[in-house]
Design an enzyme around this catalytic site. Structure first.
Site, PDB file in Angstrom:
ATOM      1  N   LEU A   8       0.800  -1.117  -0.056  1.00 49.64           N
ATOM      2  CA  LEU A   8       0.137   0.030   0.183  1.00 49.64           C
ATOM      3  C   LEU A   8       0.843   1.308  -0.135  1.00 49.64           C
ATOM      4  CD1 LEU A   8      -2.746  -0.987   2.496  1.00 49.64           C
ATOM      5  CD2 LEU A   8      -2.883  -1.157   0.029  1.00 49.64           C
ATOM      6  N   CYS A   9       1.952   1.376  -0.854  1.00 44.50           N
ATOM      7  CA  CYS A   9       2.670   2.487  -0.657  1.00 44.50           C
ATOM      8  C   CYS A   9       3.388   2.971  -2.248  1.00 44.50           C
ATOM      9  CB  CYS A   9       4.116   2.217   0.123  1.00 44.50           C
ATOM     10  SG  CYS A   9       4.911   0.580  -0.239  1.00 44.50           S
ATOM     11  N   GLY A  10       2.184   2.481  -3.407  1.00 41.78           N
ATOM     12  CA  GLY A  10       2.417   2.749  -4.566  1.00 41.78           C
ATOM     13  C   GLY A  10       3.400   1.837  -5.331  1.00 41.78           C
TER      14      GLY A  10
END
Length: 287
Positions: free
Chosen positions: A88-90
């Site tokens: 969930l950090c691109g």
């Protein structure tokens, strides 16, 4: 009516998701602040130890320390791959993984030994059946200098035992909150860039103890702290990337809620219009 209920249910679901992404954004912002403070606190020491090692290494015979000696032929390359444990950090992790794969293709004639720091990178290289010497996947972004010493000692041992001829780190360099750049950094053997002649007199220092003894003591510390600095940058970059990703997700959720609300209002208006027409037609029929 069933269509309206579905839209209303979806609006509620998106609102719940928006609350979660907004909360994650705030948590990442708080963690980013602490990670930046740790990274910035380490910078003065990193700059000074680099300056000292660079200065001393020019005044000693490279043969006194194995870490200063380039190998005649490079057959085995060691790589420390630094990613995050969580997602969930691109594109934060995928950029490192892609850069490592590119680096691997460019040196396809060499054998690789990997040290994985972070669960994401470990799972990426494991799926490709690369040789993994060590893995560190349970830190959760809370890596101390003692942990970096453990990682550095493992890497240096591979070099000293002639299991690898060069050592690199693949990680995300922290540029700003919104910018993290995947980078390959050479660690071993130590090879400092030659400074351009400035015309000024070169300043020498008096060393106590002698330079040879200092080199043997300080180089391992320099290696460990270089790895520690890369990890600190990666941790700060991870929180910055996650904060940006969650901010985008929160705004996208808001846009989706607006569209769903508009669709809901249209469906509701159409249902009311249909009911009115049914009433009017019924009244006309009674006449």
């Amino acid at each position: 009516m069933s269509g309206m209920r579905d839209i209303k249910r979806k609006i509620g679901s998106v609102k719940n998701t928006q609350k979660i992404t907004n909360a994650m954004k705030m948590v990442s912002a708080a963690k980013l602040r602490r990670a930046q403070e740790a990274m910035e606190a380490a910078l003065p020491y990193a700059d000074k130890i680099y300056e000292v090692v660079q200065n001393i290494s020019k005044r000693v015979n490279p043969e006194i320390h194995k870490l200063l000696q380039p190998k005649e032929e490079v057959k085995n390359i060691g790589v420390i791959v630094i990613t995050s444990d969580r997602g969930l950090c691109g594109a934060f992790n995928s950029n490192v993984n892609k850069l490592f794969s590119q680096f691997r293709r460019e040196h396809s004639d060499k054998d690789f030994k990997l040290i994985c720091v972070g669960k994401n990178g470990y799972e990426y290289v494991k799926r490709r059946d690369y040789e993994i010497e060590e893995k560190y996947i349970s830190f959760g972004g809370k890596i101390t200098y003692d942990d970096a010493i453990t990682i550095g000692d493992s890497a240096v041992k591979l070099f000293n035992d002639d299991e690898i001829d060069e050592l690199y780190v693949v990680y995300n360099e922290f540029k700003s909150v919104a910018s993290q750049i995947a980078k390959v950094k050479k660690i071993l053997p130590l090879d400092f860039e030659t400074e351009e002649e400035t015309g000024e007199s070169v300043v020498d220092y008096l060393y106590e103890p002698d330079p040879n003894t200092l080199v043997k003591e300080i180089i391992p510390r320099f290696i460990n702290f270089t790895i520690y600095s890369c990890i600190l940058e990666s941790v700060a970059g991870e929180h910055g990337a996650r904060m940006a990703a969650m901010d985008n997700a929160t705004r996208n959720a808001g846009e989706m809620i607006k569209k769903l609300t508009l669709n809901y209002n249209k469906a509701r208006q159409a249902a009311i219009t249909t009911e009115i027409l049914d009433i009017v037609n019924g009244a006309e029929a009674l006449k």
